[in-house]
Design a protein around this motif. Structure first.
Motif, PDB file in Angstrom:
ATOM      1  N   GLU A   1      -3.684   5.172  -2.377  1.00  0.00           N
ATOM      2  CA  GLU A   1      -4.672   6.165  -1.962  1.00  0.00           C
ATOM      3  C   GLU A   1      -5.040   6.962  -3.215  1.00  0.00           C
ATOM      4  O   GLU A   1      -4.183   7.153  -4.096  1.00  0.00           O
ATOM      5  CB  GLU A   1      -4.090   7.132  -0.930  1.00  0.00           C
ATOM      6  CG  GLU A   1      -4.045   6.612   0.456  1.00  0.00           C
ATOM      7  CD  GLU A   1      -3.596   7.683   1.457  1.00  0.00           C
ATOM      8  OE1 GLU A   1      -3.087   8.747   1.053  1.00  0.00           O
ATOM      9  OE2 GLU A   1      -3.753   7.419   2.649  1.00  0.00           O
TER      10      GLU A   1
ATOM     11  N   ARG B   1       0.858  -1.197   0.000  1.00  0.00           N
ATOM     12  CA  ARG B   1       0.000   0.000   0.000  1.00  0.00           C
ATOM     13  C   ARG B   1       0.884   1.233   0.000  1.00  0.00           C
ATOM     14  O   ARG B   1       1.840   1.331   0.775  1.00  0.00           O
ATOM     15  CB  ARG B   1      -0.917   0.015   1.212  1.00  0.00           C
ATOM     16  CG  ARG B   1      -1.880   1.192   1.191  1.00  0.00           C
ATOM     17  CD  ARG B   1      -3.061   0.977   2.120  1.00  0.00           C
ATOM     18  NE  ARG B   1      -4.096   1.926   1.818  1.00  0.00           N
ATOM     19  CZ  ARG B   1      -4.193   3.138   2.358  1.00  0.00           C
ATOM     20  NH1 ARG B   1      -3.318   3.536   3.255  1.00  0.00           N
ATOM     21  NH2 ARG B   1      -5.166   3.955   2.006  1.00  0.00           N
TER      22      ARG B   1
ATOM     23  N   ASP C   1      -9.144   2.937  -2.091  1.00  0.00           N
ATOM     24  CA  ASP C   1      -7.869   2.724  -2.772  1.00  0.00           C
ATOM     25  C   ASP C   1      -8.058   2.327  -4.235  1.00  0.00           C
ATOM     26  O   ASP C   1      -9.006   1.627  -4.590  1.00  0.00           O
ATOM     27  CB  ASP C   1      -7.057   1.609  -2.087  1.00  0.00           C
ATOM     28  CG  ASP C   1      -6.390   2.063  -0.808  1.00  0.00           C
ATOM     29  OD1 ASP C   1      -6.391   3.274  -0.514  1.00  0.00           O
ATOM     30  OD2 ASP C   1      -5.843   1.191  -0.105  1.00  0.00           O
TER      31      ASP C   1
ATOM     32  N   SER D   1       0.683   5.285   0.484  1.00  0.00           N
ATOM     33  CA  SER D   1      -0.186   6.340   0.988  1.00  0.00           C
ATOM     34  C   SER D   1       0.627   7.613   1.209  1.00  0.00           C
ATOM     35  O   SER D   1       1.850   7.614   1.071  1.00  0.00           O
ATOM     36  CB  SER D   1      -0.854   5.899   2.292  1.00  0.00           C
ATOM     37  OG  SER D   1       0.125   5.597   3.269  1.00  0.00           O
TER      38      SER D   1
ATOM     39  N   ARG E   1      -5.511  -6.058   2.839  1.00  0.00           N
ATOM     40  CA  ARG E   1      -6.536  -5.728   1.843  1.00  0.00           C
ATOM     41  C   ARG E   1      -6.491  -4.220   1.608  1.00  0.00           C
ATOM     42  O   ARG E   1      -5.990  -3.469   2.441  1.00  0.00           O
ATOM     43  CB  ARG E   1      -7.920  -6.170   2.293  1.00  0.00           C
ATOM     44  CG  ARG E   1      -8.370  -5.513   3.580  1.00  0.00           C
ATOM     45  CD  ARG E   1      -9.755  -6.016   3.995  1.00  0.00           C
ATOM     46  NE  ARG E   1     -10.120  -5.501   5.283  1.00  0.00           N
ATOM     47  CZ  ARG E   1     -10.556  -4.263   5.509  1.00  0.00           C
ATOM     48  NH1 ARG E   1     -10.678  -3.417   4.529  1.00  0.00           N
ATOM     49  NH2 ARG E   1     -10.864  -3.869   6.732  1.00  0.00           N
ATOM     50  N   PRO E   2      -7.036  -3.757   0.488  1.00  0.00           N
ATOM     51  CA  PRO E   2      -7.052  -2.315   0.230  1.00  0.00           C
ATOM     52  C   PRO E   2      -8.095  -1.610   1.089  1.00  0.00           C
ATOM     53  O   PRO E   2      -9.066  -2.239   1.524  1.00  0.00           O
ATOM     54  CB  PRO E   2      -7.420  -2.227  -1.252  1.00  0.00           C
ATOM     55  CG  PRO E   2      -8.179  -3.486  -1.528  1.00  0.00           C
ATOM     56  CD  PRO E   2      -7.591  -4.521  -0.609  1.00  0.00           C
ATOM     57  N   ASP E   3      -7.891  -0.319   1.323  1.00  0.00           N
ATOM     58  CA  ASP E   3      -8.932   0.495   1.939  1.00  0.00           C
ATOM     59  C   ASP E   3     -10.044   0.677   0.909  1.00  0.00           C
ATOM     60  O   ASP E   3      -9.831   0.495  -0.293  1.00  0.00           O
ATOM     61  CB  ASP E   3      -8.383   1.858   2.361  1.00  0.00           C
ATOM     62  CG  ASP E   3      -7.554   1.781   3.641  1.00  0.00           C
ATOM     63  OD1 ASP E   3      -7.465   0.692   4.247  1.00  0.00           O
ATOM     64  OD2 ASP E   3      -6.980   2.814   4.039  1.00  0.00           O
TER      65      ASP E   3
ATOM     66  N   PHE F   1      -1.855  -1.127  -3.675  1.00  0.00           N
ATOM     67  CA  PHE F   1      -2.998  -0.309  -3.311  1.00  0.00           C
ATOM     68  C   PHE F   1      -2.529   1.139  -3.187  1.00  0.00           C
ATOM     69  O   PHE F   1      -1.573   1.423  -2.473  1.00  0.00           O
ATOM     70  CB  PHE F   1      -3.586  -0.758  -1.968  1.00  0.00           C
ATOM     71  CG  PHE F   1      -3.763  -2.253  -1.848  1.00  0.00           C
ATOM     72  CD1 PHE F   1      -4.312  -3.002  -2.878  1.00  0.00           C
ATOM     73  CD2 PHE F   1      -3.372  -2.914  -0.697  1.00  0.00           C
ATOM     74  CE1 PHE F   1      -4.469  -4.381  -2.757  1.00  0.00           C
ATOM     75  CE2 PHE F   1      -3.531  -4.285  -0.558  1.00  0.00           C
ATOM     76  CZ  PHE F   1      -4.084  -5.020  -1.598  1.00  0.00           C
TER      77      PHE F   1
ATOM     78  N   VAL G   1      -6.649  -0.043  -6.948  1.00  0.00           N
ATOM     79  CA  VAL G   1      -5.950  -1.327  -6.861  1.00  0.00           C
ATOM     80  C   VAL G   1      -5.330  -1.663  -8.217  1.00  0.00           C
ATOM     81  O   VAL G   1      -6.020  -1.699  -9.232  1.00  0.00           O
ATOM     82  CB  VAL G   1      -6.907  -2.452  -6.427  1.00  0.00           C
ATOM     83  CG1 VAL G   1      -6.177  -3.791  -6.379  1.00  0.00           C
ATOM     84  CG2 VAL G   1      -7.539  -2.123  -5.080  1.00  0.00           C
TER      85      VAL G   1
ATOM     86  N   SER H   1      -0.271  -7.239  -5.850  1.00  0.00           N
ATOM     87  CA  SER H   1      -1.246  -6.159  -5.776  1.00  0.00           C
ATOM     88  C   SER H   1      -0.597  -4.950  -5.130  1.00  0.00           C
ATOM     89  O   SER H   1       0.165  -5.084  -4.166  1.00  0.00           O
ATOM     90  CB  SER H   1      -2.461  -6.577  -4.943  1.00  0.00           C
ATOM     91  OG  SER H   1      -3.149  -7.630  -5.572  1.00  0.00           O
TER      92      SER H   1
ATOM     93  N   SER I   1      -3.175  -4.686 -10.003  1.00  0.00           N
ATOM     94  CA  SER I   1      -2.775  -6.072  -9.773  1.00  0.00           C
ATOM     95  C   SER I   1      -2.355  -6.713 -11.084  1.00  0.00           C
ATOM     96  O   SER I   1      -2.820  -6.343 -12.159  1.00  0.00           O
ATOM     97  CB  SER I   1      -3.900  -6.870  -9.113  1.00  0.00           C
ATOM     98  OG  SER I   1      -5.057  -6.847  -9.911  1.00  0.00           O
TER      99      SER I   1
END
Length: 101
Positions: free
Chosen positions: A63, A28, A50, A30, A45-47, A61, A52, A59, A54
């Motif tokens: 913001e 992720r 987010d 951010s 997992r993504p927010d 993620f 994504v 993956s 992949s």
């Protein structure tokens, strides 16, 4: 869209496997304080908001604001000098090559 080099994808795959993240987990990116730069972390997992990315079994993620900033960039891994004089690998953001017209 942020491009991810094969080297970066392999590093992400290694990190997520070593961290035993669940299927669908990833890296992720951010910007909790945009003046301080970007923050990379592993996430199961993504927010909800987010973006994504992949492919190749990894993956990433992003913001929403980060996705905009990195839209024309590439995520890579580069060697840098470590504190002990050896080399460390670090994620790096660069500009995508423009196709020649």
């Amino acid at each position: 869209m942020l491009a991810i080099t094969n080297t970066a994808a392999e590093a992400i795959r290694t990190l997520t496997t070593d961290a035993e993240l669940p299927d669908g987990g990833g890296l992720r990116i951010s910007a909790p304080d945009p003046e301080q730069g970007l923050e990379l972390s592993l996430a199961g997992r993504p927010d909800n908001e987010d973006v994504v990315l992949s492919g190749d079994g990894v993956s990433v993620f992003l913001e929403p604001v980060v996705a905009q900033v990195l839209d024309d960039k590439v995520l890579d891994v580069q060697p840098v000098a470590g504190p002990d004089g050896g080399q460390e690998l670090r994620f790096a953001i660069g500009v995508q090559d423009r196709p020649e017209a």
